[in-house]
Design an enzyme around this catalytic site. Structure first.
Site, PDB file in Angstrom:
ATOM      1  N   LYS A 111       0.599  -1.384  -0.031  1.00 35.48           N
ATOM      2  CA  LYS A 111       0.128   0.380   0.441  1.00 35.48           C
ATOM      3  C   LYS A 111       0.825   1.180  -0.063  1.00 35.48           C
ATOM      4  O   LYS A 111       0.316   2.193  -0.316  1.00 35.48           O
ATOM      5  CB  LYS A 111      -0.584   0.426   1.035  1.00 35.48           C
ATOM      6  CG  LYS A 111      -1.664  -1.100   1.617  1.00 35.48           C
ATOM      7  CD  LYS A 111      -2.991  -1.145  -0.127  1.00 35.48           C
ATOM      8  CE  LYS A 111      -5.018  -2.226   0.931  1.00 35.48           C
ATOM      9  NZ  LYS A 111      -4.578  -3.234   0.946  1.00 35.48           N
TER      10      LYS A 111
HETATM   11  C1  LIG Z   1      -4.866  -3.997   0.661  1.00 35.68           C
HETATM   12  C2  LIG Z   1      -3.566  -6.129  -0.050  1.00 35.68           C
HETATM   13  C3  LIG Z   1      -4.675  -6.881   0.756  1.00 35.68           C
HETATM   14  C4  LIG Z   1      -5.930  -6.812  -1.122  1.00 35.68           C
HETATM   15  O1  LIG Z   1      -5.256  -5.752  -2.363  1.00 35.68           O
HETATM   16  P1  LIG Z   1      -6.237  -5.189  -2.904  1.00 35.68           P
HETATM   17  O2  LIG Z   1      -5.703  -3.866  -3.417  1.00 35.68           O
HETATM   18  O3  LIG Z   1      -7.470  -5.047  -2.399  1.00 35.68           O
HETATM   19  O4  LIG Z   1      -6.846  -6.358  -3.695  1.00 35.68           O
HETATM   20  C5  LIG Z   1      -3.573  -8.197  -0.265  1.00 35.68           C
HETATM   21  N1  LIG Z   1      -2.696  -8.080   0.871  1.00 35.68           N
HETATM   22  C6  LIG Z   1      -1.870  -7.038   1.962  1.00 35.68           C
HETATM   23  C7  LIG Z   1      -1.027  -7.456   2.489  1.00 35.68           C
HETATM   24  C8  LIG Z   1      -3.106  -5.635   2.153  1.00 35.68           C
HETATM   25  O5  LIG Z   1      -2.063  -5.145   1.946  1.00 35.68           O
END
Ligand SMILES: *Cc1c(COP(=O)(O)O)cnc(C)c1O
Length: 458
Positions: A111
């Site tokens: 993120k």
């Molecule tokens: C947010 C997240 C996901 C999922 O990603 P999306 O874009 O919401 O599909 C998977 N793994 C981790 C560690 C995340 O923080």
């Protein structure tokens, strides 16, 4: 580039509007009016660039006209100066396959890659605005800390983060609640992630409220995040230099959708594998055509505990002939009936690009054990889901598993699986001892509004 809403293709927007608004007023998601396809020659030109230089080129395609190339370059450099790897990401081997490690940013999940960029973009697009912007965001665990790190201390912004009470890991929570800047507000909602996401959607839907406080969204529905995430698909392809599949641990369908956009832009990607935990709405949708939300289950991969995958609307728009009227009707029927039966033709279109599989809790623990025993690699539980599904799908090689988080965010699970203590990197060691700051609020839109209003008044 011009943008439209998935629910109304008559009205056009530019990148700046799309970025600041996050969600269209009609409730739809912003998508480009046309997605440019790069020629082989153009791809070759990009293929030897460093991660940051590649980011400048790819992102510029989407925001041209609202920012100069020079300014964008500065923003990209600043965004990724906070990462511990020069090339932002790392590609490691795991047996016959590759692991794309995206967790070298300040809060140890992928993120950060989009969020650090978004934080810098706000500074640029808001430089002439005197009114404060209020970010309101729901998190299933990682978005919150990434957004807080990107926005803390900014003069013209506040950030309100809604996380589901007791449903994020301890480290995930501490990364959010120990940040001391005055513009950061943490709210623990007595409910699950979908409740948090619905509260945020309702706040945006209340135009009187959202306009009065200048609300902006950094959830994965924000188009700028998708754009920043598509860069690592390009980067990985250029490094490996052959047609590859990506296995993507999926919740809100943002990350894997960025892969889809990259493919549409001409990147030779094979299959995008949607890897889910027990909250397998997307796996059921892709495998059987039945998109139907069930109760959210709490799992050891909490960032994927989602049954309402916001970004799926963007795919629906695309497979439904890029027709916003059709998309709007489907979305209304999902809201009313909690269900969408994907027709055969659309399903076929989806399956040309995606496959899917899900992992239960025991299987995920088993995979963490196996990866450690066979490859000496400690996978975080989300990445383990991505790694586990390729075995289930019997994909032997040429697969890149996206490593979405560092295992240090989930020490309890790792200890349970392999009996090892994974520690936080040195620069974050102290957060476990520091005082936390968050308010617990019922799953009630009026209570959340009052809290935000009171915080802004004081
Ligand atoms: C947010 C997240 C996901 C999922 O990603 P999306 O874009 O919401 O599909 C998977 N793994 C981790 C560690 C995340 O923080």
């Amino acid at each position: 580039m011009k943008y439209i809403s998935t629910r109304n293709q008559e009205k056009e927007y530019d990148f700046r509007e799309v970025f600041i608004k996050g969600l269209a007023d009609d409730g739809g998601l912003f998508v480009p009016k046309f997605i440019p396809k790069l020629s082989e020659k153009e791809l070759i030109k990009l293929s030897n660039l460093s991660y940051k230089d590649l980011a400048k080129e790819i992102i510029y395609i989407f925001c041209e006209g609202t920012i100069s190339k020079e300014k964008l370059s500065t923003i990209v450099e600043k965004s990724y100066s906070t990462f511990s790897k020069k090339n932002v990401v790392e590609i490691a081997s795991i047996g016959e396959n590759k692991l794309l490690e995206l967790f070298y940013g300040p809060t140890y999940s992928f993120k950060d890659i989009a969020m650090q960029f978004i934080g810098q973009l706000y500074d640029y697009y808001l430089k002439d605005i005197n009114k404060k912007i209020n970010i309101v965001v729901a998190t299933s665990g990682d978005t919150g800390s990434a957004a807080i790190d990107a926005i803390k201390g900014k003069e013209k912004m506040n950030i309100f983060v809604l996380h589901p009470l007791d449903r994020v890991s301890l480290v995930q929570r501490k990364l959010m609640t120990t940040v001391k800047d005055k513009n950061v507000f943490n709210i623990a909602i007595n409910g699950n992630f979908d409740d948090c996401q619905n509260l945020v959607k309702s706040l945006f839907g209340d135009h009187k409220f959202s306009n009065s406080i200048n609300m902006s969204a950094v959830n994965s529905i924000n188009w700028a995040r998708i754009v920043a995430q598509s860069v690592y698909y390009f980067f990985t392809y250029f490094k490996i230099n052959k047609r590859i599949n990506f296995s993507v641990p999926t919740g809100n369908f943002g990350d894997v959708y960025a892969g889809y956009i990259s493919k549409k832009m001409g990147l030779p990607i094979g299959k995008l594998i949607v890897a889910t935990n027990q909250n397998d709405i997307l796996h059921r949708a892709i495998s059987s055509g039945n998109y139907e939300a069930r109760e959210v289950k709490e799992t050891i991969s909490p960032s994927m505990d989602i049954q309402a995958a916001s970004n799926f609307e963007r795919l629906i728009y695309d497979i439904e002939d890029q027709n916003s009227e059709k998309t709007k009707n489907i979305m209304i029927s999902i809201i009313n009936n909690n269900k969408y039966e994907i027709n055969e033709q659309s399903l076929q279109r989806i399956r040309e690009n995606f496959s899917s599989e899900s992992m239960n809790e025991d299987e995920t623990i088993e995979i963490i054990k196996k990866a450690f025993a066979n490859h000496k690699i400690i996978l975080d539980p989300h990445t383990a889901v991505g790694f586990g599904v390729i075995e289930k799908l019997k994909i032997k090689n040429d697969c890149v598993i996206i490593a979405t988080a560092h295992p240090c965010k989930f020490p309890e699970v790792i200890h349970k699986a392999i009996g090892k203590n994974v520690k936080l990197p040195n620069d974050s060691k102290d957060i476990m001892k520091e005082k936390e700051n968050f308010s617990v609020i019922e799953n009630d839109i009026d209570k959340v509004k009052s809290y935000i209003a009171a915080s802004l008044a004081s």
